[in-house]
Scaffold this active site. Structure first.
Site, short mmCIF file in Angstrom:
data_model
loop_
_atom_site.label_atom_id
_atom_site.label_comp_id
_atom_site.label_asym_id
_atom_site.label_seq_id
_atom_site.Cartn_x
_atom_site.Cartn_y
_atom_site.Cartn_z
N CYS A 121 0.69 -0.92 0.16
CA CYS A 121 -0.07 0.01 0.25
C CYS A 121 1.16 0.92 0.13
O CYS A 121 2.33 1.16 0.53
CB CYS A 121 -1.16 0.65 1.47
SG CYS A 121 -1.94 -1.33 0.82
N CYS B 176 -3.34 -0.14 -3.59
CA CYS B 176 -3.97 0.78 -1.67
C CYS B 176 -3.58 1.67 -1.87
O CYS B 176 -2.22 1.73 -1.71
CB CYS B 176 -4.13 -0.65 -0.71
SG CYS B 176 -2.32 -1.63 -0.70
#
Ligand code: DVN
Length: 258
Positions: free
Chosen positions: A77, A159
């Site tokens: 992420c 993400c």
């Protein structure tokens, strides 16, 4: 006799198979040894099986599904870096900032970067003579369909904060026809991606006004707000400006001694 050119675009890159196989081993053994368990022989076969003996103008994302499954990879992420019209600069930055991943820093993007390929329904061989040009022959060609499919997966998998490096020195900084606009923006998942942060870089030899207030950027901001993704924009992000200054150290905007 001069050979008949079936398509308007250049043919398959010479030694295509050897190149993708070599790149697969380089990536999985040297660049990212944590992927050393990947089966490059199988990956190479899945790649060529996606397009050999098929009409290169009727390529589908399904054709590439087995290849995609063999090359799945996790990007952490906050480390996804998208780009549009900044091909050279973005990869210079990703080279320095090793924890960031452009698509070309993932296994499948790394393997295919800069290559061309197509097959022919009447032959088990690659077509080294010519391949469809996406503008004059067909948009659903083996190469474009591949990049659409892998770009879609790359965006879906992202993400946290996603970054994008855009070019503030071209007419459409956010170009609705680009892969970034057509595919990636619409495949970010708002449940996972809370913010898209744009870095808009201008050509150092011709720095103009605020690119973040450009009409095309306003359009991007509107599209993202409808998708519930926060948009932030920064002009001439300093770490990347320093990279531009490596190339043009004598330019006035690079000469200040702090
Ligand atoms: O975020 C990146 C990356 O993740 C990616 O897959 O998409 C983004 C970059 O693509 P882009 O937004 O289309 O950016 P560019 O600078 O317009 O295009 C980069 C390259 O992809 C160019 O070489 C394009 O070829 P071109 O326009 O010079 O013939 C090529 N490209 C763009 N759209 C394509 C394509 N190649 C094949 N099929 C397409 N639909």
């Amino acid at each position: 006799p001069p050979q008949h050119q079936e398509w308007k675009g250049a043919g398959t890159t010479a030694h295509f198979y050897e190149i993708i196989l070599g790149r697969c081993y380089t990536y999985t053994q040297i660049v990212r040894p944590e992927l050393g368990h990947k089966d490059c022989q199988k990956i190479g076969k899945a790649f060529t099986n996606a397009f050999l003996s098929k009409d290169p103008c009727s390529s589908t994302e399904q054709d590439y599904q087995p290849l995609m499954e063999l090359t799945n990879q996790t990007v952490p992420c906050d480390k996804t870096l998208l780009w549009s019209k900044t091909n050279e600069l973005v990869h210079e930055y990703a080279w320095v900032q090793q924890e960031l991943f452009t698509l070309e820093n993932t296994l499948l993007g790394y393997m295919a970067d800069g290559l061309r390929w197509c097959g022919d329904p009447g032959s088990p061989e690659m077509n080294y003579q010519s391949c469809p040009d996406r503008r004059t022959d067909c948009s659903n060609n083996s190469v474009s369909v591949f990049w659409n499919a892998v770009s879609k997966r790359f965006a879906e998998d992202a993400c946290g904060v996603v970054h994008v490096l855009l070019n503030g020195s071209v007419h459409n900084t956010f170009d609705e026809r680009s892969t970034f606009a057509r595919v990636e923006v619409f495949n970010l998942h708002p449940e996972k991606v809370h913010t898209l942060q744009a870095w808009v870089m201008q050509d150092i030899r011709n720095i103009s006004s605020d690119s973040c207030s450009d009409a095309s950027i306003k359009n991007l901001k509107l599209i993202l707000s409808k998708r519930n993704i926060t948009f932030t924009c920064e002009n001439n992000y300093r770490p990347i400006r320093f990279l531009q200054c490596v190339k043009y150290p004598e330019h006035s905007s690079c000469r200040s001694k702090i």
